[in-house]
Design an enzyme around this catalytic site. Structure first.
Site, short mmCIF file in Angstrom:
data_model
loop_
_atom_site.label_atom_id
_atom_site.label_comp_id
_atom_site.label_asym_id
_atom_site.label_seq_id
_atom_site.Cartn_x
_atom_site.Cartn_y
_atom_site.Cartn_z
CB SER A 40 -0.91 0.01 1.23
OG SER A 40 -1.51 1.28 1.34
CG HIS A 65 -3.86 -1.45 -1.74
ND1 HIS A 65 -4.96 -2.18 -2.12
CD2 HIS A 65 -4.27 -0.68 -0.70
CE1 HIS A 65 -5.99 -1.88 -1.34
NE2 HIS A 65 -5.60 -0.96 -0.47
CG ASP A 67 -5.22 2.44 0.81
OD1 ASP A 67 -6.17 1.65 0.77
OD2 ASP A 67 -4.06 2.08 1.08
CG MET A 69 -8.56 7.17 2.54
SD MET A 69 -7.68 7.18 4.10
CE MET A 69 -6.86 5.58 4.02
CG HIS A 98 -9.29 0.24 -0.64
ND1 HIS A 98 -8.73 -0.04 0.59
CD2 HIS A 98 -10.63 0.23 -0.45
CE1 HIS A 98 -9.69 -0.20 1.48
NE2 HIS A 98 -10.85 -0.03 0.89
CG MET A 100 -11.48 3.29 1.91
SD MET A 100 -9.97 3.18 2.87
CE MET A 100 -8.77 3.34 1.56
CG MET A 171 -11.97 -2.83 4.85
SD MET A 171 -10.44 -2.45 3.97
CE MET A 171 -9.49 -1.58 5.23
N GLY A 179 -1.20 1.40 9.62
CA GLY A 179 -0.53 1.17 10.90
C GLY A 179 -1.42 0.75 12.05
CG ASP A 209 -6.38 -2.85 2.95
OD1 ASP A 209 -5.34 -2.61 3.56
OD2 ASP A 209 -6.98 -2.01 2.25
C1 DX5 Z 1 -6.57 1.46 5.48
C2 DX5 Z 1 -6.09 1.16 4.09
C3 DX5 Z 1 -4.95 0.23 4.02
C4 DX5 Z 1 -3.69 0.67 4.70
C5 DX5 Z 1 -3.09 -0.56 5.25
O1 DX5 Z 1 -7.81 2.08 5.41
O2 DX5 Z 1 -7.14 0.59 3.31
O3 DX5 Z 1 -4.66 -0.16 2.68
O4 DX5 Z 1 -2.77 1.30 3.86
O5 DX5 Z 1 -2.02 -0.21 6.04
P1 DX5 Z 1 -1.37 -1.23 7.08
O6 DX5 Z 1 -0.86 -2.40 6.31
O7 DX5 Z 1 -0.28 -0.42 7.70
O8 DX5 Z 1 -2.45 -1.60 8.05
ZN ZN Z 2 -6.58 -0.23 1.29
#
Ligand code: DX5
Ligand code: ZN
Length: 249
Positions: A40, A65, A67, A69, A98, A100, A171, A179, A209
């Site tokens: 990611s 990946h 993300d 948001m 992804h 969100m 999820m 993190g 994820d």
């Molecule tokens: C969280 C994201 C993840 C995130 C995962 O909402 O969808 O893709 O980057 O990060 P780690 O692997 O650090 O949990």
């Molecule tokens: Zn993600």
């Protein structure tokens, strides 16, 4: 004696040739279940985005990946099209985007034009008829479509979408931040969705994820997931290519 040989689930086969066909079938079925690692970019250093993307490009990871948001569907804002386009330029790996964001149907086309190979939408982000229409739209544009479930959404909620998508994302943290701690209590949901996929759409991938690392990935794989997203586990590793290889198993 080949005439009495039994293969696979115990069905007697007429000949060795038939048995070979059965073997080929089983092996190809396993191949579709190949493990895929998708680091990611949320955990990358945005001051060195090209460097950090190229590092993944040279690694054993299959996908990148991304993300996105919007500060509405999740309580955080990450990045949008210009950043995604910069990542697209820096790698030839498949981009696993992804979303969100609230009502993703408004932006699906633009994300595909910006280079998404896989586009994941959350089933909690719009009315079911819009979610179904969005999956159709994604596929009609030649992109792979995926549906994601937040931790509180039950496994059964995925059923109406299963034949309309190419991947389900479970999820394993509340979406919004990298993190966070891995939620092992999501494993029964992964197992249940694996069962639905095998029954309804066996080619569908199953992604996890959130909090996935060298240890928790084993639980995910044992529960039936085959695509692993990992942000902090990859970018905090002393040896990033080695960590990706470890996750690939
Ligand atoms: C969280 C994201 C993840 C995130 C995962 O909402 O969808 O893709 O980057 O990060 P780690 O692997 O650090 O949990
Ligand atoms: Zn993600």
């Amino acid at each position: 004696n080949p005439k009495t040989r039994v293969c696979g689930d115990g069905i007697p086969l007429r000949s060795v040739e038939n048995c070979r066909e059965m073997t080929i079938f089983v092996v190809s079925n396993i191949r579709t279940m190949n493990r895929i690692v998708a680091p990611s970019m949320l955990s990358a250093d945005f001051g060195h985005l090209e460097r950090d993307t190229q590092m993944i490009d040279r690694s054993a990871a299959e996908w990148v990946h991304i993300d996105v948001m919007d500060g509405v569907f999740v309580p955080n804002i990450s990045f949008g099209f210009p950043v995604m386009k910069a990542i697209r330029k820096a790698t030839s790996k498949l981009l696993d985007v992804h979303l969100m964001i609230d009502r993703p149907i408004r932006y699906a086309e633009e994300f595909i034009k910006a280079g998404a190979d896989w586009l994941t939408i959350h089933l909690e982000s719009d009315q079911p008829q819009n979610t179904l229409a969005c999956l159709d739209k994604i596929r009609a544009m030649g992109c792979k479509a995926a549906i994601s479930l937040k931790p509180k959404t039950p496994a059964e909620a995925a059923i109406p979408y299963l034949t309309k998508c190419d991947m389900v994302l479970v999820m394993t943290v509340e979406p919004g931040f990298g993190g966070q701690k891995f939620m092992a209590d999501m494993m029964p949901k992964v197992q249940a969705i694996r069962g639905y996929i095998d029954a309804m759409n066996p080619a569908c991938e199953l992604e996890v994820d959130g909090g996935v690392d060298g240890d928790t990935c084993k639980l995910c794989i044992a529960s039936g997931a085959n695509v692993l997203v990992a942000g902090s586990a990859v970018y905090k590793a002393a040896d990033i290519p080695a960590k990706i290889k470890e996750l690939r198993g």
